[in-house]
Structure formats: C-alpha cells, structure tokens
Design a protein around this motif. Sequence first.
Motif, PDB file in Angstrom:
ATOM      1  N   THR A 102       0.833  -1.302  -0.193  1.00 24.74           N
ATOM      2  CA  THR A 102       0.024  -0.314  -0.033  1.00 24.74           C
ATOM      3  C   THR A 102       0.900   1.192  -0.293  1.00 24.74           C
ATOM      4  O   THR A 102       0.128   2.167  -0.674  1.00 24.74           O
ATOM      5  CB  THR A 102      -0.672  -0.313   1.600  1.00 24.74           C
ATOM      6  OG1 THR A 102      -1.948  -1.339   0.824  1.00 24.74           O
ATOM      7  CG2 THR A 102      -1.690   0.806   1.297  1.00 24.74           C
ATOM      8  N   CYS A 136      -6.655  -5.093 -13.082  1.00 26.25           N
ATOM      9  CA  CYS A 136      -7.480  -4.156 -12.998  1.00 26.25           C
ATOM     10  C   CYS A 136      -7.272  -4.159 -10.931  1.00 26.25           C
ATOM     11  O   CYS A 136      -7.511  -5.180 -10.560  1.00 26.25           O
ATOM     12  CB  CYS A 136      -8.298  -3.733 -13.788  1.00 26.25           C
ATOM     13  SG  CYS A 136      -8.967  -4.040 -15.267  1.00 26.25           S
ATOM     14  N   GLU A 137      -7.949  -3.059 -10.539  1.00 26.73           N
ATOM     15  CA  GLU A 137      -8.490  -3.439  -9.273  1.00 26.73           C
ATOM     16  C   GLU A 137      -9.089  -1.891  -8.460  1.00 26.73           C
ATOM     17  O   GLU A 137      -8.661  -1.016  -9.001  1.00 26.73           O
ATOM     18  CB  GLU A 137      -6.683  -2.538  -8.700  1.00 26.73           C
ATOM     19  CG  GLU A 137      -6.660  -2.518  -7.186  1.00 26.73           C
ATOM     20  CD  GLU A 137      -5.785  -2.597  -6.298  1.00 26.73           C
ATOM     21  OE1 GLU A 137      -5.245  -2.605  -5.107  1.00 26.73           O
ATOM     22  OE2 GLU A 137      -3.860  -2.498  -7.104  1.00 26.73           O
ATOM     23  N   VAL A 188     -11.177  -0.687  -5.581  1.00 28.11           N
ATOM     24  CA  VAL A 188     -10.495  -0.053  -4.937  1.00 28.11           C
ATOM     25  C   VAL A 188     -11.707   0.816  -3.706  1.00 28.11           C
ATOM     26  O   VAL A 188     -12.117   1.799  -4.423  1.00 28.11           O
ATOM     27  CB  VAL A 188      -8.792   1.252  -4.370  1.00 28.11           C
ATOM     28  CG1 VAL A 188      -9.185   1.642  -3.151  1.00 28.11           C
ATOM     29  CG2 VAL A 188      -8.005   0.638  -5.318  1.00 28.11           C
ATOM     30  N   HIS A 218      -3.473   9.270  -2.103  1.00 26.21           N
ATOM     31  CA  HIS A 218      -2.827   8.790  -3.070  1.00 26.21           C
ATOM     32  C   HIS A 218      -2.479   9.357  -3.795  1.00 26.21           C
ATOM     33  O   HIS A 218      -3.096   9.983  -4.991  1.00 26.21           O
ATOM     34  CB  HIS A 218      -4.903   7.599  -4.141  1.00 26.21           C
ATOM     35  CG  HIS A 218      -4.362   6.932  -4.645  1.00 26.21           C
ATOM     36  ND1 HIS A 218      -5.107   6.386  -6.072  1.00 26.21           N
ATOM     37  CD2 HIS A 218      -2.810   6.141  -4.961  1.00 26.21           C
ATOM     38  CE1 HIS A 218      -4.440   5.736  -6.086  1.00 26.21           C
ATOM     39  NE2 HIS A 218      -3.723   5.102  -6.056  1.00 26.21           N
ATOM     40  N   HIS A 240       1.104   3.569  -8.733  1.00 28.24           N
ATOM     41  CA  HIS A 240       0.493   4.088  -7.684  1.00 28.24           C
ATOM     42  C   HIS A 240       1.123   3.689  -6.000  1.00 28.24           C
ATOM     43  O   HIS A 240       1.108   3.036  -6.495  1.00 28.24           O
ATOM     44  CB  HIS A 240      -1.159   3.728  -7.808  1.00 28.24           C
ATOM     45  CG  HIS A 240      -1.653   2.140  -7.364  1.00 28.24           C
ATOM     46  ND1 HIS A 240      -2.498   1.479  -6.072  1.00 28.24           N
ATOM     47  CD2 HIS A 240      -1.339   1.819  -8.142  1.00 28.24           C
ATOM     48  CE1 HIS A 240      -2.186   0.639  -6.240  1.00 28.24           C
ATOM     49  NE2 HIS A 240      -1.927   0.660  -7.627  1.00 28.24           N
ATOM     50  N   TYR A 241       0.648   4.548  -5.066  1.00 30.34           N
ATOM     51  CA  TYR A 241       0.151   3.773  -3.958  1.00 30.34           C
ATOM     52  C   TYR A 241      -0.115   5.314  -3.006  1.00 30.34           C
ATOM     53  O   TYR A 241      -0.587   6.257  -3.518  1.00 30.34           O
ATOM     54  CB  TYR A 241       2.121   3.843  -3.400  1.00 30.34           C
ATOM     55  CG  TYR A 241       3.006   5.106  -3.317  1.00 30.34           C
ATOM     56  CD1 TYR A 241       2.845   6.477  -2.167  1.00 30.34           C
ATOM     57  CD2 TYR A 241       3.465   6.536  -4.679  1.00 30.34           C
ATOM     58  CE1 TYR A 241       3.329   6.984  -2.173  1.00 30.34           C
ATOM     59  CE2 TYR A 241       4.022   7.170  -4.225  1.00 30.34           C
ATOM     60  CZ  TYR A 241       4.159   7.638  -3.024  1.00 30.34           C
ATOM     61  OH  TYR A 241       5.017   9.310  -3.134  1.00 30.34           O
ATOM     62  N   LEU A 244      -8.631  -0.260   3.691  1.00 31.69           N
ATOM     63  CA  LEU A 244      -9.446  -0.949   1.520  1.00 31.69           C
ATOM     64  C   LEU A 244     -10.039  -2.279   1.320  1.00 31.69           C
ATOM     65  O   LEU A 244      -9.224  -2.897   2.350  1.00 31.69           O
ATOM     66  CB  LEU A 244      -8.188  -0.342   1.272  1.00 31.69           C
ATOM     67  CG  LEU A 244      -7.040   0.902   1.082  1.00 31.69           C
ATOM     68  CD1 LEU A 244      -5.995   0.975   0.075  1.00 31.69           C
ATOM     69  CD2 LEU A 244      -8.109   1.704   1.035  1.00 31.69           C
ATOM     70  N   ASN A 293      -9.077  -3.822  -1.883  1.00 36.07           N
ATOM     71  CA  ASN A 293      -9.064  -5.080  -2.617  1.00 36.07           C
ATOM     72  C   ASN A 293      -9.137  -5.488  -3.890  1.00 36.07           C
ATOM     73  O   ASN A 293      -8.917  -6.783  -3.544  1.00 36.07           O
ATOM     74  CB  ASN A 293      -7.668  -4.193  -3.115  1.00 36.07           C
ATOM     75  CG  ASN A 293      -6.684  -2.821  -2.753  1.00 36.07           C
ATOM     76  OD1 ASN A 293      -7.124  -1.927  -2.909  1.00 36.07           O
ATOM     77  ND2 ASN A 293      -5.490  -2.806  -1.772  1.00 36.07           N
ATOM     78  N   MET A 309      -8.871  -7.541  -7.358  1.00 37.31           N
ATOM     79  CA  MET A 309      -7.991  -7.363  -8.575  1.00 37.31           C
ATOM     80  C   MET A 309      -8.625  -8.663  -8.813  1.00 37.31           C
ATOM     81  O   MET A 309      -8.973  -9.960  -9.012  1.00 37.31           O
ATOM     82  CB  MET A 309      -6.575  -7.858  -7.981  1.00 37.31           C
ATOM     83  CG  MET A 309      -5.880  -6.837  -6.692  1.00 37.31           C
ATOM     84  SD  MET A 309      -4.904  -7.151  -6.046  1.00 37.31           S
ATOM     85  CE  MET A 309      -5.527  -7.880  -4.871  1.00 37.31           C
ATOM     86  N   SER A 334     -18.417  -7.624  -0.942  1.00 35.63           N
ATOM     87  CA  SER A 334     -16.447  -7.798  -0.570  1.00 35.63           C
ATOM     88  C   SER A 334     -16.654  -8.892   0.092  1.00 35.63           C
ATOM     89  O   SER A 334     -15.719 -10.120  -0.288  1.00 35.63           O
ATOM     90  CB  SER A 334     -15.656  -6.467  -0.258  1.00 35.63           C
ATOM     91  OG  SER A 334     -16.124  -5.638  -1.486  1.00 35.63           O
TER      92      SER A 334
END
Length: 261
Positions: A2, A11-12, A14, A23, A46-47, A56, A58, A60, A113
């Motif tokens: 992260t 693809c992610e 978020v 971000h 990114h980070y 978060l 995520n 993926m 999720s």
Amino acid sequence: MTEIEHSHDFCELVIVTKGSAMHMLEGNPFPVTAGDVFLLQGHQKHYFYDRTNLDLINIMYDPERIDLPENELRCMPGYCAMFMLEPNYRRQHRFASRLHLKRVPLARVERLSDEMELECEGHEPGREVALRAKLMELMVYLSRAYTNSDTTEAHALLRVGNVIGALENDFSRDWKLDELLEIAHMSRSNLMRVFRKATGQTPIEYLVRLRIQKAMDMLRNTDLSITEIALEVGFNDSNYFTRQFRRILGESPRVFRQTKA
C-alpha cells in the motif's frame, strides 16, 4: 504494497471503507476518504501516503481471463462512466468524478466483498463461478450507484456513457451523429474529444467495430448468410460490410466462418 509505489497487469477495484489518505497515482496526488470507490487499470503506478486510520478493500481481476460480459455491462451508462471513462479523466477532473458512496450503500458493497473473501478462503467446488457472479453483481451495483452521482464531473462522464450505452443497446440502428449529440447534450467537438480519449475511436468507428463483433458471433453460431448477417447487425450493403470486416480483421467474413466455425 500500500505504501510502496507499484503497478500490476490486472485491474484493481479500490473501496475505501475507513479513514483517509493521499493517493499518488502516476505522479498525481489525490485525497481519498471512506466511501470512495475507483478502478485502477493495469500498469498504473500508485501508492498511498499520509494515511489516517485507512482501511481498504482491493478486488483484483483480469477481465481477459475471467470472460466478463462486457457487451452487456457497456449497455449501462454508469458502467461506461465509472469503469471506462473515469480512469482516463481522473487527472483532468482532479478525482472529482470518482464514485463516493454514503454509509448504507458502502455497507452493501462491504457485504458483497466479504462474501467474495469467504469464497476465496473456502475452496469449495464452484468458487470460481461464484466469485465471477459476485464480481458482476458488485459491478452492476456500483454502476447503478454511479448513475446517481451528483458531481458535475461525474455527470459529464455519464453523458458520454449514455452514448456508449445507446450504441450497445441498439447497434443495428442507423445512427446519425446529430442523434448522439442530442443524447450526450454536448457539442460535436467536445463529444469527439471525450469519446476518442475514452475509447480510442470516434463514435461511428466504435459502432462499426461493435457491429463487426456482433457479426463475428453470428458467423460462428448461426447458419445465416453473410448478406443476412450484414443486414441483421446494421449494414445496409453486404459489400460494405465485407470491406469493413476485412479492414478490421484482415480477412473476409466467408474465410472467418470457414476457419473459426
């Protein structure tokens, strides 16, 4: 990962469930807070930094490997806006076109999720099918939520999403550019610019390729003649259909049917 700059070839999705942070995406800083939902496309560096109680989720996925029903998804303006357009306009809009969920819809997304995570951990038979179904359910829910976004930037993307959705829903129609401008409520130059940035094509070229894609399915799966298929997908002239098919795929519809059937 992260807090370390990284990228990946998938693809992610978020989902920020708690706290806040900055971000850094492709060298551009954006503030994120609980309720923000956005898509990171492949190979984007990114980070996160300056994190304050940040949590978060995520998700993926590689759309090419799990065979998502893109044609059906693109019929929804919200999907076009959030998953196709917003990632390309993030810098220009300073992240204002992102999806931001309030507490109740965010809780629904968290629940979906959690169900996906349980499937991952359970190793039950059919988990891949269940995960794919839950991902599509999540995408549909988020796409509908994006349609109700109240920011000016989101509305601009939705106008173009309406055009893409209209083309996907009625690809055989004899569309005129003026009709698409009316749907988008945009000037010709503005629609062309935004549409090309989002898809790499003009609206008419997008429509032609969409029709060719539909024709490919019919060549594989039906016994209709090439002329009948051409008319079915929206080409009034079978010779023009053949020329466009050859331009895009490098072979005629007849050869395609013989080799791909």
